[in-house]
Design an enzyme around this catalytic site. Structure first.
Site, PDB file in Angstrom:
ATOM      1  CG  ASP A  13      -1.743  -1.256   1.356  1.00 29.60           C
ATOM      2  OD1 ASP A  13      -2.343  -1.675   0.351  1.00 29.60           O
ATOM      3  OD2 ASP A  13      -1.759  -1.840   2.456  1.00 29.60           O
ATOM      4  CE  LYS A  16       3.610  -2.290  -4.599  1.00 32.52           C
ATOM      5  NZ  LYS A  16       3.051  -2.024  -3.252  1.00 32.52           N
ATOM      6  N   GLY A  40      -4.012  -4.312  -4.586  1.00 34.15           N
ATOM      7  CA  GLY A  40      -4.820  -3.333  -5.291  1.00 34.15           C
ATOM      8  C   GLY A  40      -4.023  -2.075  -5.553  1.00 34.15           C
ATOM      9  CG  HIS A  41      -1.009  -1.498  -7.870  1.00 32.93           C
ATOM     10  ND1 HIS A  41      -0.051  -1.984  -8.737  1.00 32.93           N
ATOM     11  CD2 HIS A  41      -0.595  -1.880  -6.634  1.00 32.93           C
ATOM     12  CE1 HIS A  41       0.889  -2.622  -8.052  1.00 32.93           C
ATOM     13  NE2 HIS A  41       0.575  -2.565  -6.777  1.00 32.93           N
ATOM     14  CD  GLN A 225       0.868  -8.870  -2.581  1.00 27.66           C
ATOM     15  OE1 GLN A 225       1.721  -9.345  -3.300  1.00 27.66           O
ATOM     16  NE2 GLN A 225      -0.405  -9.025  -2.828  1.00 27.66           N
TER      17      GLN A 225
END
Length: 423
Positions: A13, A16, A40-41, A225
């Site tokens: 988180d 990225k 999740g991006h 991650q």
């Protein structure tokens, strides 16, 4: 640009997605090489938020090619839902623009059922997984009982193996975990429908990347991650089920490590963590709540509130060493605006001594007390500012971080949108 890897330096988180989106402007190909839809991006473009769980963040750039490597575990339902959302936003995926490794493993319904049932059985001792079936899928991969994307192309082989797997998984689900079993025919029919939709996109990603390298194309590798969730080097057992470090591109994408030119590490201006596990600089008071609310620290995948704390430079420096990071991208600096005092952890007090590394033992980490250095805060907004225009206290904060870590800061994010960045 050549070949660049972007890696998270904390517990995920870190932001990225935004950094990858910015760098993708210079890339020809963007590659995801590990993890699954437990990551999740989030990217904000023209005021619109886009969240990706499997498709690389570079997909928002027209004419860029995106790949999912063999190290990723894929839930076809989630992938096809991302296809749909992109189409709704006027972005059509074609086999020329998007390639899935034929060696990538499939997440099956029984993987998700096992994941959820295990956590329920553990109760208060649960790890805090996303329940997406990631761990059980990687387990089957290691046990050589998993399904790969290429297996969807062979109907008789898939059905034969599936019967055997469901017999075993249903026994485990119903007899040990006391949960409901899964249905063979329903799964087979569903996955054959997935095969029809996904087959045009399945191919040899490693071979595609080798050819791109020979043609001197720019390749951007997107980590999921963070380093301290790495299965081997993270805070085990509170980790993910894959290797999140930069060297994983060799196994996760079939790309040679000596062809990598630059490794960029991403960290927040503070620290967050989702789920269980040690967190030496965690703030459980109103200040922690302030960071959570102002930074909108809620999981892109699960919506769970993230635990928040001061920036831990011990954690970041260890990640830099593990990955061979050459440049730093620091995100969410704007979240610290308005604080009178800002702290960073520069060491741990452990059994009467100051140490500068993260211990391996879970109980030892729990004993570590952070050693802080304090900085005065700033009140001015950072929006739209250049490096020269930043408040001198913000500059001092950044310069200390760079000096302490021994690497230059190349990107500073001062807001959620693509434009709010200092390079």
């Amino acid at each position: 640009m050549a070949n660049v890897v972007v890696i998270g330096l904390q517990w995920g988180d870190e932001g990225k997605g935004k950094i990858i989106d910015i760098l993708a402007e210079q890339a020809d190909i963007v590659v995801r090489f590990q993890g699954g839809n437990n990551a999740g991006h989030t990217i904000v473009v023209n005021g619109k938020k886009h969240i990706f769980h499997l498709i690389p963040s570079g997909i928002l750039h027209p004419e860029k090619c995106c790949c999912i490597g063999n190290g990723v575990v894929i839930d076809p339902a989630v992938l096809l839902e991302e296809f749909k959302k992109l189409e709704e936003n006027g972005i059509e995926l074609t086999p020329e623009r998007f390639l899935i490794s034929e060696r990538a493993h499939l997440i099956m319904p029984y993987h998700k059922a096992i994941d959820l049932a295990r956590e329920a059985k553990k109760g208060k001792t649960k790890i805090g997984t996303t329940g997406r079936g990631i761990g059980p899928c990687y387990e089957d991969k290691a046990a050589r009982t998993g399904f790969r994307m290429i297996d969807l192309m062979d109907k008789s082989f898939f059905e034969k193996r599936l019967k055997t797997q469901i017999e075993e998984k249903n026994f485990y689900l119903t007899q040990y975990l006391k949960a409901e079993g899964v249905n063979f025919r329903e799964i087979a029919q569903t996955y054959f429908k997935y095969a029809e939709k996904l087959s045009p996109f399945i191919g040899n990603v490693a071979q595609f990347l080798w050819k791109a390298k020979e043609e001197s194309k720019n390749i951007l590798f997107e980590g999921a991650q963070g380093t301290h969730l790495d299965m081997d080097h993270g805070t085990y057992p509170y980790v993910t089920s894959s290797n999140t470090v930069a060297s994983s591109i060799c196994s996760g994408a079939g790309f040679p490590i000596n062809a990598i030119d630059t490794i960029i590490g991403v960290c927040k201006a503070y620290t967050t963590r989702v789920g269980g596990g040690p967190f030496p600089t965690e703030l459980t008071d109103s200040l922690g709540n302030y960071l959570r609310e102002k930074g909108k620290e809620f999981g892109a995948t699960t919506g769970r509130p993230r635990r928040c704390g001061w920036l831990d430079l011990v954690v970041v420096k260890q990640a830099i060493r593990l990955n061979g990071v050459q440049k730093l991208a620091l995100t969410k600096l704007d979240v610290l605006t308005g604080l009178d005092e800002i702290k960073v952890c520069i060491g741990y007090n452990y059994q009467g001594k100051t140490i500068n590394y993260v211990p391996t033992s879970f109980s030892a980490i729990a004993e570590c007390k952070p050693v802080y250095k304090s900085f005065p805060g700033w009140k001015e907004t950072l929006k739209g500012k250049s490096w020269k225009e930043l408040p001198h206290t913000a500059k001092a904060y950044l310069e200390f971080i760079s000096d302490f870590l021994g690497i230059p800061i190349s990107i500073v994010s001062t807001g959620p949108s693509r434009e709010e960045v200092i390079q």
